[in-house]
Write a protein that holds these residues in place. Structure first.
Motif, PDB file in Angstrom:
ATOM      1  N   ALA A  53      31.621  28.557  24.086  1.00  0.00           N
ATOM      2  CA  ALA A  53      31.778  29.460  22.937  1.00  0.00           C
ATOM      3  C   ALA A  53      30.697  29.205  21.897  1.00  0.00           C
ATOM      4  O   ALA A  53      30.091  30.144  21.359  1.00  0.00           O
ATOM      5  N   VAL A  54      30.446  27.934  21.607  1.00  0.00           N
ATOM      6  CA  VAL A  54      29.412  27.593  20.623  1.00  0.00           C
ATOM      7  C   VAL A  54      28.029  27.943  21.171  1.00  0.00           C
ATOM      8  O   VAL A  54      27.175  28.485  20.447  1.00  0.00           O
ATOM      9  N   SER A  55      27.789  27.640  22.436  1.00  0.00           N
ATOM     10  CA  SER A  55      26.497  27.973  23.039  1.00  0.00           C
ATOM     11  C   SER A  55      26.245  29.474  23.015  1.00  0.00           C
ATOM     12  O   SER A  55      25.117  29.929  22.791  1.00  0.00           O
ATOM     13  N   ALA A  56      27.296  30.251  23.258  1.00  0.00           N
ATOM     14  CA  ALA A  56      27.159  31.709  23.230  1.00  0.00           C
ATOM     15  C   ALA A  56      26.666  32.180  21.870  1.00  0.00           C
ATOM     16  O   ALA A  56      25.805  33.068  21.775  1.00  0.00           O
ATOM     17  N   LEU A  57      27.204  31.578  20.804  1.00  0.00           N
ATOM     18  CA  LEU A  57      26.767  31.943  19.458  1.00  0.00           C
ATOM     19  C   LEU A  57      25.324  31.524  19.215  1.00  0.00           C
ATOM     20  O   LEU A  57      24.489  32.341  18.811  1.00  0.00           O
TER      21      LEU A  57
ATOM     22  N   ALA B  49      29.946  34.579  25.977  1.00  0.00           N
ATOM     23  CA  ALA B  49      31.063  34.722  25.048  1.00  0.00           C
ATOM     24  C   ALA B  49      32.202  35.506  25.689  1.00  0.00           C
ATOM     25  O   ALA B  49      33.379  35.167  25.526  1.00  0.00           O
ATOM     26  N   GLU B  50      31.864  36.545  26.429  1.00  0.00           N
ATOM     27  CA  GLU B  50      32.892  37.343  27.100  1.00  0.00           C
ATOM     28  C   GLU B  50      33.629  36.537  28.165  1.00  0.00           C
ATOM     29  O   GLU B  50      34.845  36.680  28.338  1.00  0.00           O
ATOM     30  N   ARG B  51      32.910  35.641  28.851  1.00  0.00           N
ATOM     31  CA  ARG B  51      33.559  34.796  29.858  1.00  0.00           C
ATOM     32  C   ARG B  51      34.546  33.843  29.205  1.00  0.00           C
ATOM     33  O   ARG B  51      35.619  33.561  29.762  1.00  0.00           O
ATOM     34  N   VAL B  52      34.189  33.329  28.043  1.00  0.00           N
ATOM     35  CA  VAL B  52      35.109  32.439  27.318  1.00  0.00           C
ATOM     36  C   VAL B  52      36.400  33.178  26.985  1.00  0.00           C
ATOM     37  O   VAL B  52      37.501  32.656  27.188  1.00  0.00           O
TER      38      VAL B  52
ATOM     39  N   ARG C 173      34.895  35.428  20.229  1.00  0.00           N
ATOM     40  CA  ARG C 173      35.027  36.800  19.721  1.00  0.00           C
ATOM     41  C   ARG C 173      34.197  37.001  18.456  1.00  0.00           C
ATOM     42  O   ARG C 173      33.553  38.046  18.283  1.00  0.00           O
ATOM     43  N   ASN C 174      34.192  36.011  17.583  1.00  0.00           N
ATOM     44  CA  ASN C 174      33.352  36.102  16.388  1.00  0.00           C
ATOM     45  C   ASN C 174      31.876  36.053  16.755  1.00  0.00           C
ATOM     46  O   ASN C 174      31.045  36.715  16.112  1.00  0.00           O
ATOM     47  N   ALA C 175      31.551  35.276  17.784  1.00  0.00           N
ATOM     48  CA  ALA C 175      30.159  35.215  18.248  1.00  0.00           C
ATOM     49  C   ALA C 175      29.695  36.585  18.722  1.00  0.00           C
ATOM     50  O   ALA C 175      28.562  37.007  18.434  1.00  0.00           O
ATOM     51  N   LEU C 176      30.557  37.296  19.435  1.00  0.00           N
ATOM     52  CA  LEU C 176      30.200  38.641  19.909  1.00  0.00           C
ATOM     53  C   LEU C 176      29.884  39.573  18.740  1.00  0.00           C
ATOM     54  O   LEU C 176      28.914  40.344  18.790  1.00  0.00           O
ATOM     55  N   GLU C 177      30.682  39.505  17.691  1.00  0.00           N
ATOM     56  CA  GLU C 177      30.435  40.354  16.527  1.00  0.00           C
ATOM     57  C   GLU C 177      29.135  39.978  15.831  1.00  0.00           C
ATOM     58  O   GLU C 177      28.365  40.855  15.412  1.00  0.00           O
ATOM     59  N   LEU C 178      28.861  38.663  15.727  1.00  0.00           N
ATOM     60  CA  LEU C 178      27.639  38.226  15.068  1.00  0.00           C
ATOM     61  C   LEU C 178      26.401  38.580  15.898  1.00  0.00           C
ATOM     62  O   LEU C 178      25.361  38.943  15.349  1.00  0.00           O
ATOM     63  N   ILE C 179      26.535  38.481  17.205  1.00  0.00           N
ATOM     64  CA  ILE C 179      25.415  38.848  18.074  1.00  0.00           C
ATOM     65  C   ILE C 179      25.118  40.337  17.948  1.00  0.00           C
ATOM     66  O   ILE C 179      23.952  40.759  17.853  1.00  0.00           O
TER      67      ILE C 179
ATOM     68  N   ILE D 207      43.599  24.646  21.407  1.00  0.00           N
ATOM     69  CA  ILE D 207      42.143  24.494  21.381  1.00  0.00           C
ATOM     70  C   ILE D 207      41.487  25.642  22.142  1.00  0.00           C
ATOM     71  O   ILE D 207      40.469  26.204  21.716  1.00  0.00           O
ATOM     72  N   GLY D 208      42.076  26.006  23.280  1.00  0.00           N
ATOM     73  CA  GLY D 208      41.567  27.143  24.034  1.00  0.00           C
ATOM     74  C   GLY D 208      41.606  28.421  23.209  1.00  0.00           C
ATOM     75  O   GLY D 208      40.676  29.234  23.254  1.00  0.00           O
ATOM     76  N   ASP D 209      42.681  28.618  22.442  1.00  0.00           N
ATOM     77  CA  ASP D 209      42.777  29.781  21.563  1.00  0.00           C
ATOM     78  C   ASP D 209      41.662  29.786  20.533  1.00  0.00           C
ATOM     79  O   ASP D 209      41.061  30.835  20.242  1.00  0.00           O
ATOM     80  N   GLU D 210      41.389  28.622  19.956  1.00  0.00           N
ATOM     81  CA  GLU D 210      40.334  28.539  18.948  1.00  0.00           C
ATOM     82  C   GLU D 210      38.960  28.806  19.568  1.00  0.00           C
ATOM     83  O   GLU D 210      38.096  29.439  18.946  1.00  0.00           O
ATOM     84  N   ALA D 211      38.748  28.332  20.791  1.00  0.00           N
ATOM     85  CA  ALA D 211      37.484  28.607  21.483  1.00  0.00           C
ATOM     86  C   ALA D 211      37.322  30.107  21.696  1.00  0.00           C
ATOM     87  O   ALA D 211      36.220  30.668  21.551  1.00  0.00           O
TER      88      ALA D 211
END
Length: 247
Positions: free
Chosen positions: A41-45, A53-56, A113-119, A104-108
């Motif tokens: 998730a962090v790497s996606a961002l 990010a979509e796979r996460v 999802r936030n990464a997708l919006e920022l991208i 933790i999985g939920d937070e990831a």
């Protein structure tokens, strides 16, 4: 009585031994998946990788399924074996740990999802340094918490508890810096808010890793430290003598 890594291999019933070992094995497998979810998730961002990010987000269902499976296994052990003492603590600790891993999985997934919006918005990388730094801390916390559970290592568990204090301090500093930046540049509000939500998710991951470490201390020492300030803990009572697996 303190528990070591050998405590749960001394039952007359080999099947019971196997059931307890399977609980730990499945919990570690779930932990490995969750740890990768956070990393991805962090790497996606940071890498602007929408497909990652979509796979996460898609893999969150697998995390949920693993929790359900572990809960079912624990329920069967409780019903069939009616464990007492250290065995009961192990089963209860596994149930609680699986719940925190699911969170933790939920937070990831929230980070992804936030990464997708920022991208998609492509509004710069303000706050990414803070995300990178805090994510490294919490990922190490999750890894160390899982390792401490696998080894019944209360010393390592205490290090995780102490690290959570440092993560909270870093998080507060990062949030203050980003608030200041938004006040100076109103155009950045939307993107910076997205980063702040990610930082909040990372801080929550640190809290859940801290919970995992507290369960290890409960499991090994029978001490419930959930509502005790780290500065008030009796470190010698928790970490000494050294665990049998590290002798």
């Amino acid at each position: 009585m303190d528990i070591t890594s050998d405590t749960h291999s001394q039952h007359i019933s080999r099947q019971f031994n196997n059931e307890l070992e399977e609980l730990k094995t499945h919990l570690m497998a779930m932990g490995g998946l969750v740890e990768k979810q956070v990393q991805d998730a962090v790497s996606a961002l940071l890498d602007s990788d929408s497909s990652l990010a979509e796979r996460v987000v898609d893999n969150d269902r697998a995390v949920n399924d693993m929790q359900i499976k572990i809960d079912d296994e624990c329920t069967r052990v409780l019903a069939r074996r009616q464990p007492a003492a250290s065995d009961l603590r192990l089963v209860l600790a596994v149930i609680r740990a699986a719940s925190d891993l699911e969170r933790i999985g939920d937070e990831a997934s929230k980070i992804a999802r936030n990464a997708l919006e920022l991208i998609d918005s492509n509004n710069g990388t303000r706050g990414f340094v803070e995300v990178r730094n805090i994510s490294e801390h919490v990922r190490h916390m999750v890894r160390d918490a899982l390792t401490s559970f696998a080894r019944f290592d209360t010393e390592l568990a205490m290090e995780v508890v102490q690290e959570d204090e440092r993560v909270d301090s870093e998080y507060q500093s990062a949030m203050r810096a980003l608030m200041t930046f938004m006040m100076e540049d109103a155009r950045s509000i939307s993107s910076v808010l997205g980063v702040m939500w990610i930082l909040r998710a990372l801080e929550r991951i640190g809290d859940h890793a801290n919970n995992l470490a507290e369960y290890v201390i409960y499991l090994v020492k029978g001490l419930d430290i959930r509502h005790t300030d780290p500065e008030d803990l009796d470190h010698d009572a928790i970490t000494g003598p050294r665990n049998g697996n590290k002798a």
